[in-house]
Design a protein around this motif. Structure first.
Motif, PDB file in Angstrom:
ATOM      1  N   CYS A 124       0.794  -1.156   0.073  1.00 21.14           N
ATOM      2  CA  CYS A 124       0.058   0.060   0.134  1.00 21.14           C
ATOM      3  C   CYS A 124       0.807   1.212  -0.042  1.00 21.14           C
ATOM      4  O   CYS A 124       1.907   1.449   0.734  1.00 21.14           O
ATOM      5  CB  CYS A 124      -0.774  -0.130   1.016  1.00 21.14           C
ATOM      6  SG  CYS A 124      -1.987  -1.463   1.253  1.00 21.14           S
ATOM      7  N   ALA A 125       0.661   2.051  -0.813  1.00 23.55           N
ATOM      8  CA  ALA A 125       1.411   3.415  -0.955  1.00 23.55           C
ATOM      9  C   ALA A 125       0.683   4.434   0.016  1.00 23.55           C
ATOM     10  O   ALA A 125      -0.437   4.286   0.333  1.00 23.55           O
ATOM     11  CB  ALA A 125       1.123   4.076  -2.534  1.00 23.55           C
ATOM     12  N   LYS A 184      -7.434   1.939   3.119  1.00 23.44           N
ATOM     13  CA  LYS A 184      -7.078   2.732   4.301  1.00 23.44           C
ATOM     14  C   LYS A 184      -5.855   2.047   4.909  1.00 23.44           C
ATOM     15  O   LYS A 184      -6.281   0.845   5.541  1.00 23.44           O
ATOM     16  CB  LYS A 184      -8.290   3.145   5.242  1.00 23.44           C
ATOM     17  CG  LYS A 184      -7.686   3.966   6.450  1.00 23.44           C
ATOM     18  CD  LYS A 184      -8.798   4.222   7.328  1.00 23.44           C
ATOM     19  CE  LYS A 184      -8.489   5.055   8.590  1.00 23.44           C
ATOM     20  NZ  LYS A 184      -9.335   5.767   9.238  1.00 23.44           N
ATOM     21  N   GLY A 185      -4.793   2.668   4.943  1.00 27.58           N
ATOM     22  CA  GLY A 185      -3.610   1.800   5.443  1.00 27.58           C
ATOM     23  C   GLY A 185      -3.388   2.240   6.858  1.00 27.58           C
ATOM     24  O   GLY A 185      -4.051   2.808   7.399  1.00 27.58           O
ATOM     25  N   ARG A 186      -2.442   1.239   7.573  1.00 20.92           N
ATOM     26  CA  ARG A 186      -2.084   1.128   8.862  1.00 20.92           C
ATOM     27  C   ARG A 186      -0.701   1.043   8.846  1.00 20.92           C
ATOM     28  O   ARG A 186      -0.042   0.281   8.017  1.00 20.92           O
ATOM     29  CB  ARG A 186      -2.806   0.278   9.533  1.00 20.92           C
ATOM     30  CG  ARG A 186      -4.576   0.389   9.548  1.00 20.92           C
ATOM     31  CD  ARG A 186      -5.143  -0.639  10.467  1.00 20.92           C
ATOM     32  NE  ARG A 186      -6.503  -0.693   9.929  1.00 20.92           N
ATOM     33  CZ  ARG A 186      -6.859  -1.703   9.005  1.00 20.92           C
ATOM     34  NH1 ARG A 186      -5.980  -2.489   8.512  1.00 20.92           N
ATOM     35  NH2 ARG A 186      -7.848  -1.913   8.746  1.00 20.92           N
ATOM     36  N   LEU A 229       0.820   8.361  -9.047  1.00 24.49           N
ATOM     37  CA  LEU A 229       1.526   7.478  -8.216  1.00 24.49           C
ATOM     38  C   LEU A 229       0.609   6.724  -7.210  1.00 24.49           C
ATOM     39  O   LEU A 229       1.318   5.996  -6.279  1.00 24.49           O
ATOM     40  CB  LEU A 229       2.496   8.027  -7.383  1.00 24.49           C
ATOM     41  CG  LEU A 229       3.764   8.661  -8.437  1.00 24.49           C
ATOM     42  CD1 LEU A 229       4.876   9.790  -7.472  1.00 24.49           C
ATOM     43  CD2 LEU A 229       4.228   7.485  -9.141  1.00 24.49           C
ATOM     44  N   TYR A 230      -0.788   6.838  -7.111  1.00 22.73           N
ATOM     45  CA  TYR A 230      -1.628   6.008  -6.678  1.00 22.73           C
ATOM     46  C   TYR A 230      -1.623   6.051  -5.176  1.00 22.73           C
ATOM     47  O   TYR A 230      -1.528   5.126  -4.402  1.00 22.73           O
ATOM     48  CB  TYR A 230      -1.804   4.779  -7.035  1.00 22.73           C
ATOM     49  CG  TYR A 230      -2.166   4.582  -8.408  1.00 22.73           C
ATOM     50  CD1 TYR A 230      -3.685   4.491  -8.538  1.00 22.73           C
ATOM     51  CD2 TYR A 230      -1.356   4.353  -9.551  1.00 22.73           C
ATOM     52  CE1 TYR A 230      -3.988   4.222  -9.836  1.00 22.73           C
ATOM     53  CE2 TYR A 230      -2.005   4.056 -10.716  1.00 22.73           C
ATOM     54  CZ  TYR A 230      -3.386   4.117 -10.980  1.00 22.73           C
ATOM     55  OH  TYR A 230      -3.783   4.131 -12.311  1.00 22.73           O
ATOM     56  N   PHE A 231      -1.276   7.494  -4.395  1.00 25.58           N
ATOM     57  CA  PHE A 231      -0.987   7.541  -3.121  1.00 25.58           C
ATOM     58  C   PHE A 231      -2.378   7.328  -2.428  1.00 25.58           C
ATOM     59  O   PHE A 231      -3.490   7.286  -3.064  1.00 25.58           O
ATOM     60  CB  PHE A 231      -0.740   9.123  -2.765  1.00 25.58           C
ATOM     61  CG  PHE A 231       0.391   9.468  -3.258  1.00 25.58           C
ATOM     62  CD1 PHE A 231       1.498   9.301  -2.217  1.00 25.58           C
ATOM     63  CD2 PHE A 231       0.804  10.109  -4.452  1.00 25.58           C
ATOM     64  CE1 PHE A 231       2.842   9.770  -2.684  1.00 25.58           C
ATOM     65  CE2 PHE A 231       1.875  10.700  -4.620  1.00 25.58           C
ATOM     66  CZ  PHE A 231       3.016  10.448  -4.042  1.00 25.58           C
ATOM     67  N   GLY A 232      -2.349   6.300  -1.377  1.00 29.83           N
ATOM     68  CA  GLY A 232      -3.572   5.820  -0.536  1.00 29.83           C
ATOM     69  C   GLY A 232      -4.144   4.749  -1.165  1.00 29.83           C
ATOM     70  O   GLY A 232      -5.287   4.232  -1.236  1.00 29.83           O
ATOM     71  N   HIS A 233      -3.386   4.002  -2.167  1.00 27.84           N
ATOM     72  CA  HIS A 233      -3.776   2.790  -2.841  1.00 27.84           C
ATOM     73  C   HIS A 233      -3.024   1.660  -2.508  1.00 27.84           C
ATOM     74  O   HIS A 233      -1.904   1.900  -2.317  1.00 27.84           O
ATOM     75  CB  HIS A 233      -3.804   3.060  -4.386  1.00 27.84           C
ATOM     76  CG  HIS A 233      -4.940   3.980  -4.830  1.00 27.84           C
ATOM     77  ND1 HIS A 233      -4.966   5.395  -4.424  1.00 27.84           N
ATOM     78  CD2 HIS A 233      -5.910   3.908  -5.791  1.00 27.84           C
ATOM     79  CE1 HIS A 233      -5.919   5.992  -5.108  1.00 27.84           C
ATOM     80  NE2 HIS A 233      -6.677   5.072  -6.069  1.00 27.84           N
ATOM     81  N   ALA A 234      -3.731   0.564  -2.601  1.00 27.78           N
ATOM     82  CA  ALA A 234      -2.973  -0.742  -2.796  1.00 27.78           C
ATOM     83  C   ALA A 234      -2.450  -0.737  -4.043  1.00 27.78           C
ATOM     84  O   ALA A 234      -3.165  -0.506  -5.224  1.00 27.78           O
ATOM     85  CB  ALA A 234      -3.977  -1.987  -2.427  1.00 27.78           C
ATOM     86  N   VAL A 235      -1.080  -1.060  -4.457  1.00 25.44           N
ATOM     87  CA  VAL A 235      -0.461  -0.873  -5.589  1.00 25.44           C
ATOM     88  C   VAL A 235       0.131  -2.334  -6.253  1.00 25.44           C
ATOM     89  O   VAL A 235       0.383  -2.361  -7.249  1.00 25.44           O
ATOM     90  CB  VAL A 235       0.408   0.201  -5.859  1.00 25.44           C
ATOM     91  CG1 VAL A 235      -0.201   1.517  -5.330  1.00 25.44           C
ATOM     92  CG2 VAL A 235       1.725  -0.139  -4.483  1.00 25.44           C
ATOM     93  N   ALA A 236       0.256  -3.329  -5.236  1.00 21.88           N
ATOM     94  CA  ALA A 236       0.789  -4.697  -5.890  1.00 21.88           C
ATOM     95  C   ALA A 236       0.656  -5.617  -4.796  1.00 21.88           C
ATOM     96  O   ALA A 236       0.489  -5.480  -3.712  1.00 21.88           O
ATOM     97  CB  ALA A 236       2.602  -4.410  -5.988  1.00 21.88           C
TER      98      ALA A 236
END
Length: 128
Positions: free
Chosen positions: A14-15, A113-115, A57-64
């Motif tokens: 997650c970014a 929503k990352g942690r 750059l997909y901030f706030g996203h799952a990216v891989a």
């Protein structure tokens, strides 16, 4: 990372939510290895230009989705271990290198929503 982990297996990367300033993005893009690492993202530019902007750059996203297959203290890492990853991490004494393999290059980023640390999400959100 500043911490070790015993877990081995799939991880969703997650970014962070905080966007980079244009100045910081420009500085990073001046590092050849960093720019090369972001080129696949430039190919899916959201504005259709093919260029790279902070929005791509997909901030706030799952990216891989990756596989975590090894973890060891950075002071035990060789130059071969670090390789082209040096611009992407902090390999100073007292930290840990997480060894990852990309599982699927066709991953579709989505908001999450990352942690801090490892956490679980609903698998139905992941579309490979």
């Amino acid at each position: 990372r500043s911490w070790s982990v015993n877990y081995r297996g799939k991880l969703l990367i997650c970014a962070g939510k905080r966007k980079l300033s244009k100045q910081k993005l420009w500085e990073l893009l001046c590092i050849p290895e960093f720019k090369k690492g972001l080129l696949p993202i430039a190919g899916r530019s959201r504005n259709g230009s093919g260029g790279l902007s902070a929005e791509d750059l997909y901030f706030g996203h799952a990216v891989a989705v990756v596989e975590l297959y090894h973890c060891k203290p950075t002071n035990e890492c060789t130059n071969d271990d670090i390789g082209f990853n040096r611009p992407f991490g902090d390999f100073s004494f007292g930290r840990y290198a997480w060894f990852l393999r990309l599982i699927d290059g066709s991953f579709k980023p989505f908001r999450v929503k990352g942690r801090q640390g490892l956490f679980n999400i609903d698998d139905s959100l992941i579309h490979l």
